[in-house]
Design an enzyme around this catalytic site. Structure first.
Site, PDB file in Angstrom:
ATOM      1  N   CYS A  41      47.322  36.255  27.217  1.00  0.00           N
ATOM      2  CA  CYS A  41      46.277  35.984  28.211  1.00  0.00           C
ATOM      3  C   CYS A  41      45.690  34.587  27.990  1.00  0.00           C
ATOM      4  CB  CYS A  41      45.193  37.060  28.106  1.00  0.00           C
ATOM      5  SG  CYS A  41      43.702  36.720  29.052  1.00  0.00           S
ATOM      6  N   CYS A  44      41.877  34.539  27.707  1.00  0.00           N
ATOM      7  CA  CYS A  44      41.452  35.070  26.403  1.00  0.00           C
ATOM      8  C   CYS A  44      41.547  33.981  25.336  1.00  0.00           C
ATOM      9  CB  CYS A  44      42.329  36.251  25.988  1.00  0.00           C
ATOM     10  SG  CYS A  44      42.284  37.640  27.123  1.00  0.00           S
TER      11      CYS A  44
END
Length: 112
Positions: A41, A44
């Protein structure tokens, strides 16, 4: 890969460890936040260094990180990464989806 200072963040490497973290949160009654993310991600990865830095600014909070791919059983309910869960007195009281260092700072301030 550059070395990142993880501050005061404990990581959950596996479902068993994440269950131990949940138990710690329930029994300690210390305000806590769990950051659910994933290695693939991009968002993230962008917010993680800020999360580590913020862990130093809010010493009354316990900080945890769980990679959803490493904890598949205990993170089945996570539908979006990053997701932040906030706990007070052993109970989840709030959640935040997505990144944004300022949003995260404000939410941490609210719960510390």
């Amino acid at each position: 890969m550059e070395e990142v200072d993880s501050g005061r963040v404990a990581s959950a490497a596996g479902d068993e460890k994440l269950n131990q973290i949940f138990n710690t949160i329930r029994t300690s009654k210390t305000p806590a936040v769990i950051n659910y993310g994933a290695s693939w991600c991009r968002v993230c990865s962008q917010v993680l260094p800020a999360y580590f830095q913020l862990s130093k600014k809010f010493p009354k909070l316990s900080f945890f990180y769980a990679d959803i791919d490493e904890c598949p059983e205990t993170t089945q309910h996570i539908r979006y990464t990053p997701t932040f869960h906030f706990y007070r007195d052993g109970e989840r009281v709030d959640e935040m989806f997505g990144a944004g260092e300022e949003r995260l700072h404000d939410r941490l301030w609210l719960h510390s």
